[in-house]
Design a protein around this motif. Sequence first.
Motif, PDB file in Angstrom:
ATOM      1  N   PRO A 133     -24.514 -10.404  51.391  1.00  0.00           N
ATOM      2  CA  PRO A 133     -25.522 -10.416  52.463  1.00  0.00           C
ATOM      3  C   PRO A 133     -25.198 -11.358  53.608  1.00  0.00           C
ATOM      4  N   LYS A 134     -24.260 -12.282  53.406  1.00  0.00           N
ATOM      5  CA  LYS A 134     -23.918 -13.196  54.499  1.00  0.00           C
ATOM      6  C   LYS A 134     -23.257 -12.482  55.678  1.00  0.00           C
ATOM      7  N   ILE A 135     -22.793 -11.241  55.475  1.00  0.00           N
ATOM      8  CA  ILE A 135     -22.202 -10.514  56.602  1.00  0.00           C
ATOM      9  C   ILE A 135     -23.258  -9.762  57.403  1.00  0.00           C
ATOM     10  N   VAL A 136     -24.509  -9.842  56.973  1.00  0.00           N
ATOM     11  CA  VAL A 136     -25.581  -9.168  57.709  1.00  0.00           C
ATOM     12  C   VAL A 136     -26.030 -10.095  58.834  1.00  0.00           C
ATOM     13  N   MET A 137     -25.567  -9.792  60.013  1.00  0.00           N
ATOM     14  CA  MET A 137     -25.869 -10.558  61.234  1.00  0.00           C
ATOM     15  C   MET A 137     -25.749  -9.594  62.400  1.00  0.00           C
ATOM     16  N   SER A 138     -25.905 -10.071  63.596  1.00  0.00           N
ATOM     17  CA  SER A 138     -25.763  -9.170  64.734  1.00  0.00           C
ATOM     18  C   SER A 138     -24.320  -8.677  64.825  1.00  0.00           C
ATOM     19  N   ALA A 139     -24.153  -7.475  65.357  1.00  0.00           N
ATOM     20  CA  ALA A 139     -22.809  -6.915  65.492  1.00  0.00           C
ATOM     21  C   ALA A 139     -21.916  -7.766  66.389  1.00  0.00           C
ATOM     22  N   PRO A 140     -22.409  -8.260  67.539  1.00  0.00           N
ATOM     23  CA  PRO A 140     -21.541  -9.118  68.359  1.00  0.00           C
ATOM     24  C   PRO A 140     -21.090 -10.382  67.626  1.00  0.00           C
ATOM     25  N   ALA A 141     -21.998 -10.976  66.829  1.00  0.00           N
ATOM     26  CA  ALA A 141     -21.623 -12.176  66.089  1.00  0.00           C
ATOM     27  C   ALA A 141     -20.563 -11.859  65.040  1.00  0.00           C
ATOM     28  N   LEU A 142     -20.744 -10.754  64.327  1.00  0.00           N
ATOM     29  CA  LEU A 142     -19.766 -10.374  63.308  1.00  0.00           C
ATOM     30  C   LEU A 142     -18.441 -10.010  63.950  1.00  0.00           C
ATOM     31  N   HIS A 143     -18.473  -9.398  65.118  1.00  0.00           N
ATOM     32  CA  HIS A 143     -17.239  -9.099  65.850  1.00  0.00           C
ATOM     33  C   HIS A 143     -16.476 -10.392  66.130  1.00  0.00           C
ATOM     34  N   ARG A 144     -17.178 -11.404  66.615  1.00  0.00           N
ATOM     35  CA  ARG A 144     -16.511 -12.674  66.943  1.00  0.00           C
ATOM     36  C   ARG A 144     -15.883 -13.310  65.711  1.00  0.00           C
ATOM     37  N   TYR A 145     -16.577 -13.263  64.597  1.00  0.00           N
ATOM     38  CA  TYR A 145     -16.019 -13.802  63.365  1.00  0.00           C
ATOM     39  C   TYR A 145     -14.751 -13.054  62.963  1.00  0.00           C
ATOM     40  N   GLN A 146     -14.763 -11.747  63.121  1.00  0.00           N
ATOM     41  CA  GLN A 146     -13.605 -10.961  62.703  1.00  0.00           C
ATOM     42  C   GLN A 146     -12.367 -11.285  63.533  1.00  0.00           C
ATOM     43  N   VAL A 147     -12.547 -11.595  64.803  1.00  0.00           N
ATOM     44  CA  VAL A 147     -11.409 -12.012  65.626  1.00  0.00           C
ATOM     45  C   VAL A 147     -10.752 -13.240  65.008  1.00  0.00           C
ATOM     46  N   GLU A 148     -11.584 -14.204  64.591  1.00  0.00           N
ATOM     47  CA  GLU A 148     -11.070 -15.423  63.970  1.00  0.00           C
ATOM     48  C   GLU A 148     -10.460 -15.134  62.602  1.00  0.00           C
ATOM     49  N   TRP A 149     -11.162 -14.316  61.806  1.00  0.00           N
ATOM     50  CA  TRP A 149     -10.665 -14.014  60.465  1.00  0.00           C
ATOM     51  C   TRP A 149      -9.331 -13.303  60.506  1.00  0.00           C
ATOM     52  N   ALA A 150      -9.212 -12.317  61.393  1.00  0.00           N
ATOM     53  CA  ALA A 150      -7.973 -11.541  61.476  1.00  0.00           C
ATOM     54  C   ALA A 150      -6.796 -12.439  61.845  1.00  0.00           C
ATOM     55  N   ALA A 151      -7.011 -13.356  62.781  1.00  0.00           N
ATOM     56  CA  ALA A 151      -5.935 -14.264  63.191  1.00  0.00           C
ATOM     57  C   ALA A 151      -5.524 -15.164  62.026  1.00  0.00           C
ATOM     58  N   ALA A 152      -6.509 -15.680  61.301  1.00  0.00           N
ATOM     59  CA  ALA A 152      -6.202 -16.562  60.168  1.00  0.00           C
ATOM     60  C   ALA A 152      -5.517 -15.802  59.041  1.00  0.00           C
ATOM     61  N   GLN A 153      -5.971 -14.589  58.771  1.00  0.00           N
ATOM     62  CA  GLN A 153      -5.362 -13.780  57.716  1.00  0.00           C
ATOM     63  C   GLN A 153      -3.908 -13.467  58.047  1.00  0.00           C
ATOM     64  N   ALA A 154      -3.650 -13.150  59.304  1.00  0.00           N
ATOM     65  CA  ALA A 154      -2.277 -12.845  59.718  1.00  0.00           C
ATOM     66  C   ALA A 154      -1.394 -14.083  59.595  1.00  0.00           C
ATOM     67  N   ALA A 155      -1.927 -15.226  59.993  1.00  0.00           N
ATOM     68  CA  ALA A 155      -1.147 -16.464  59.910  1.00  0.00           C
ATOM     69  C   ALA A 155      -0.813 -16.807  58.463  1.00  0.00           C
ATOM     70  N   ASP A 156      -1.781 -16.620  57.572  1.00  0.00           N
ATOM     71  CA  ASP A 156      -1.534 -16.900  56.155  1.00  0.00           C
ATOM     72  C   ASP A 156      -0.470 -15.966  55.591  1.00  0.00           C
ATOM     73  N   PHE A 157      -0.559 -14.692  55.948  1.00  0.00           N
ATOM     74  CA  PHE A 157       0.403 -13.718  55.430  1.00  0.00           C
ATOM     75  C   PHE A 157       1.788 -13.993  56.000  1.00  0.00           C
ATOM     76  N   GLN A 158       1.836 -14.377  57.266  1.00  0.00           N
ATOM     77  CA  GLN A 158       3.125 -14.693  57.877  1.00  0.00           C
ATOM     78  C   GLN A 158       3.766 -15.893  57.180  1.00  0.00           C
ATOM     79  N   SER A 159       2.966 -16.908  56.873  1.00  0.00           N
ATOM     80  CA  SER A 159       3.496 -18.081  56.168  1.00  0.00           C
ATOM     81  C   SER A 159       4.056 -17.693  54.806  1.00  0.00           C
ATOM     82  N   TYR A 160       3.350 -16.799  54.124  1.00  0.00           N
ATOM     83  CA  TYR A 160       3.811 -16.326  52.815  1.00  0.00           C
ATOM     84  C   TYR A 160       5.146 -15.593  52.950  1.00  0.00           C
ATOM     85  N   LEU A 161       5.238 -14.687  53.926  1.00  0.00           N
ATOM     86  CA  LEU A 161       6.466 -13.919  54.099  1.00  0.00           C
ATOM     87  C   LEU A 161       7.643 -14.796  54.484  1.00  0.00           C
ATOM     88  N   ARG A 162       7.381 -15.850  55.240  1.00  0.00           N
ATOM     89  CA  ARG A 162       8.478 -16.695  55.724  1.00  0.00           C
ATOM     90  C   ARG A 162       9.101 -17.559  54.637  1.00  0.00           C
TER      91      ARG A 162
END
Length: 239
Positions: free
Chosen positions: A185-214
Motif C-alpha cells: 500500500p505504500k505505493i498508493v500515492m498520486s501518480a505524479p509523486a509515484l512518477h518522480r520516485y520511479q525516476v530515482e528508483w530506476a537510476a539507482a537500480q541501474a547504478a547497482d546493476f552496473q556495479s555488479y556487472l563491472r
Amino acid sequence: MSTEKPWNSGPRAAFDVETTGKNSRAARIVTASLIVVDARGEVTQEHEWLADPGVEIPAEAAEVHGITTAKARAEGRPAAAVVLELRNTIQALFDDGVPVMAFNANYDFTVLAAECARYGVPQVTRHPVLDPFIINKQVDRYRKGTRTLGALCEEYKVRLDNAHTSAADALATVRLLDAMAVKFPKIVMSAPALHRYQVEWAAAQAADFQSYLRRTKPTAVVEGDWPVLPPEEPERGGF
C-alpha cells in the motif's frame, strides 16, 4: 500531505507494443494496444493498431507476437499513420491527467520516441508514467527469480491470456499494478509523486546493476534514464 488523489482511485491506462526487435531505439512497431480502465478497474476504452513497419519482420520476432512480414504488409496500416494515432491517443490521456502504465516502460516509450522522431511526429510528454517493473524491483527487491510480466502475473494471480500480444499485455499491466498496490500500500500515492520516485528508483537500480556487472566486465554500462532512453547520438566523422 498532497491533496492529489491516489493513482488507483481514478481512470488509468496502459499501452504495449510488439515490434521487430529487442533494440528499443531501432525497433519498429508492428502492433500496439492501449486500454483505459475506470476507478473500479472496468475497461472503458480499447485501442489496437496493426502496422506495416516498412521493414522485414525477423522470424524470431514473428515467433513471439505472431505477425509475419507478409501479414503486416497485407493487413497493416502505414507505420507513420499508426505512430501518429498512437501518439495522439496517449498524449490525450496525459493531457487529461490520466497515468499511463507500461511494463518495462523504457522499452515501449523508447520505441515510441524513436518512431515519432523517424516520422516527424511530436513527442509525447511521458508524464505521469507508472511502471510495474521498476516499482516491483523497488518494493520487493529481494524477490528471487525473473521479473517478466508473465512471472509477476503468475505470482499475483493476474490472468494473462495470449501473452506477447499487445492487447493482453496492456490489460495485464493494469491488473498487475492494481494487485501490487494491495500487497504494498505504500505505493498508493498520486501518480505524479509515484512518477518522480520511479525516476530515482530506476537510476539507482541501474547504478547497482552496473556495479555488479563491472566486477567481471569493467566497461559495462547500464543506462538509468526512465521512462525513456535518450536518442543515440549520431556518429561523427573525423580523422
